[in-house]
Design a protein around this motif. Sequence first.
Motif, PDB file in Angstrom:
ATOM      1  N   LEU A  94       0.794  -1.255  -0.417  1.00  0.00           N
ATOM      2  CA  LEU A  94      -0.040   0.034  -0.208  1.00  0.00           C
ATOM      3  C   LEU A  94       1.088   0.885   0.206  1.00  0.00           C
ATOM      4  O   LEU A  94       2.044   0.905   0.460  1.00  0.00           O
ATOM      5  N   VAL A  95       0.418   2.597  -0.838  1.00  0.00           N
ATOM      6  CA  VAL A  95       1.170   4.402  -0.794  1.00  0.00           C
ATOM      7  C   VAL A  95      -0.116   4.741  -0.333  1.00  0.00           C
ATOM      8  O   VAL A  95      -1.282   4.369  -1.205  1.00  0.00           O
ATOM      9  N   MET A  96       0.701   5.722   0.659  1.00  0.00           N
ATOM     10  CA  MET A  96      -0.798   6.747   0.504  1.00  0.00           C
ATOM     11  C   MET A  96      -0.315   8.087  -0.081  1.00  0.00           C
ATOM     12  O   MET A  96       1.591   8.424   0.006  1.00  0.00           O
ATOM     13  N   THR A  97      -1.024   8.713  -0.663  1.00  0.00           N
ATOM     14  CA  THR A  97       0.105  10.712  -0.352  1.00  0.00           C
ATOM     15  C   THR A  97      -1.566  11.245  -0.546  1.00  0.00           C
ATOM     16  O   THR A  97      -2.774  11.172   0.457  1.00  0.00           O
ATOM     17  N   SER A  98      -1.829  13.008  -0.404  1.00  0.00           N
ATOM     18  CA  SER A  98      -2.534  13.873  -0.100  1.00  0.00           C
ATOM     19  C   SER A  98      -2.707  15.107  -0.915  1.00  0.00           C
ATOM     20  O   SER A  98      -1.443  15.350  -1.504  1.00  0.00           O
TER      21      SER A  98
ATOM     22  N   TYR B  62      -5.348   6.106  -7.087  1.00  0.00           N
ATOM     23  CA  TYR B  62      -5.961   6.521  -5.982  1.00  0.00           C
ATOM     24  C   TYR B  62      -7.009   6.653  -5.227  1.00  0.00           C
ATOM     25  O   TYR B  62      -7.766   6.958  -6.362  1.00  0.00           O
ATOM     26  N   ARG B  63      -7.104   6.456  -3.800  1.00  0.00           N
ATOM     27  CA  ARG B  63      -8.955   6.777  -3.987  1.00  0.00           C
ATOM     28  C   ARG B  63      -8.919   7.629  -2.538  1.00  0.00           C
ATOM     29  O   ARG B  63      -7.590   6.937  -1.937  1.00  0.00           O
ATOM     30  N   ASP B  64      -9.951   7.507  -2.533  1.00  0.00           N
ATOM     31  CA  ASP B  64      -9.965   8.621  -1.467  1.00  0.00           C
ATOM     32  C   ASP B  64      -9.778   7.206   0.020  1.00  0.00           C
ATOM     33  O   ASP B  64     -10.998   6.885  -0.254  1.00  0.00           O
ATOM     34  N   SER B  65      -9.274   7.566   1.013  1.00  0.00           N
ATOM     35  CA  SER B  65      -9.490   7.696   1.447  1.00  0.00           C
ATOM     36  C   SER B  65      -9.860   8.222   3.212  1.00  0.00           C
ATOM     37  O   SER B  65      -9.667   7.590   4.346  1.00  0.00           O
ATOM     38  N   GLY B  66     -10.251   9.184   3.290  1.00  0.00           N
ATOM     39  CA  GLY B  66     -10.052   9.946   4.205  1.00  0.00           C
ATOM     40  C   GLY B  66      -9.104  11.060   4.436  1.00  0.00           C
ATOM     41  O   GLY B  66      -9.521  12.236   2.715  1.00  0.00           O
TER      42      GLY B  66
ATOM     43  N   GLU C  84      -7.919  18.500   3.801  1.00  0.00           N
ATOM     44  CA  GLU C  84      -6.067  17.510   3.069  1.00  0.00           C
ATOM     45  C   GLU C  84      -6.904  16.328   2.819  1.00  0.00           C
ATOM     46  O   GLU C  84      -7.372  15.821   3.773  1.00  0.00           O
ATOM     47  N   VAL C  85      -6.985  15.790   1.549  1.00  0.00           N
ATOM     48  CA  VAL C  85      -7.902  14.769   0.847  1.00  0.00           C
ATOM     49  C   VAL C  85      -6.568  12.949   1.182  1.00  0.00           C
ATOM     50  O   VAL C  85      -5.647  13.528   0.461  1.00  0.00           O
ATOM     51  N   ILE C  86      -6.863  12.472   1.701  1.00  0.00           N
ATOM     52  CA  ILE C  86      -5.430  11.360   1.987  1.00  0.00           C
ATOM     53  C   ILE C  86      -6.081  10.324   0.962  1.00  0.00           C
ATOM     54  O   ILE C  86      -7.390   9.859   0.980  1.00  0.00           O
ATOM     55  N   LEU C  87      -5.136  10.090  -0.079  1.00  0.00           N
ATOM     56  CA  LEU C  87      -5.233   9.536  -0.526  1.00  0.00           C
ATOM     57  C   LEU C  87      -4.055   7.538  -0.873  1.00  0.00           C
ATOM     58  O   LEU C  87      -3.098   8.308  -0.790  1.00  0.00           O
ATOM     59  N   VAL C  88      -4.811   6.346  -1.704  1.00  0.00           N
ATOM     60  CA  VAL C  88      -4.457   5.546  -1.402  1.00  0.00           C
ATOM     61  C   VAL C  88      -4.463   4.663  -1.970  1.00  0.00           C
ATOM     62  O   VAL C  88      -5.317   5.228  -3.374  1.00  0.00           O
ATOM     63  N   LYS C  89      -2.876   3.641  -2.606  1.00  0.00           N
ATOM     64  CA  LYS C  89      -3.712   3.014  -4.122  1.00  0.00           C
ATOM     65  C   LYS C  89      -2.615   1.405  -2.997  1.00  0.00           C
ATOM     66  O   LYS C  89      -1.930   1.689  -2.870  1.00  0.00           O
ATOM     67  N   LYS C  90      -3.464   0.404  -3.454  1.00  0.00           N
ATOM     68  CA  LYS C  90      -2.678  -0.516  -2.922  1.00  0.00           C
ATOM     69  C   LYS C  90      -1.803  -1.051  -4.549  1.00  0.00           C
ATOM     70  O   LYS C  90      -2.027  -1.495  -5.723  1.00  0.00           O
TER      71      LYS C  90
END
Length: 134
Positions: free
Chosen positions: A93-97, A113-117, A127-133
């Motif tokens: 998993l990786v993240m960005t915002s 990337y998908r919205d995660s919070g 601030e939009v948190i995005l993640v990607k598997k």
Amino acid sequence: MKIEYATQEDYQFIIERDKHINGLLIRSKIREHEIFILRDQNQEIGWMRYGHFWDNIPFMNMIWIDEDYRGRGFGKEVVLHWEELMRQRGFKLVMTSTLSNEDAQHFYRKLGYRDSGCLLLEDEPLEVILVKKL
């Protein structure tokens, strides 16, 4: 375009453009290989830096491409390069915002990337948190 780990020789290029991080931290991130420098014909055109959320999830903090080089796919190329490196290191998993008022959120969503919070700080846009598997 060439993607390489930033070196101390790249410090000045980065510090002149990156207003979101303390200069001492830039030096540390360079030593830890957490900043990539982007070059086009041996000319620095941008960088990408990352860290780790909760000390174990790769988190892309910032991508910068000089204005004259934007829109040519360099941002996508460095993100995919970083994701592959993280995959090779065993991360799943990786993240960005990004701020909700920035177009970068659409760029990341196009890359899977998908919205995660979100995070709401006083006097700041959401601030939009995005993640990607991977």
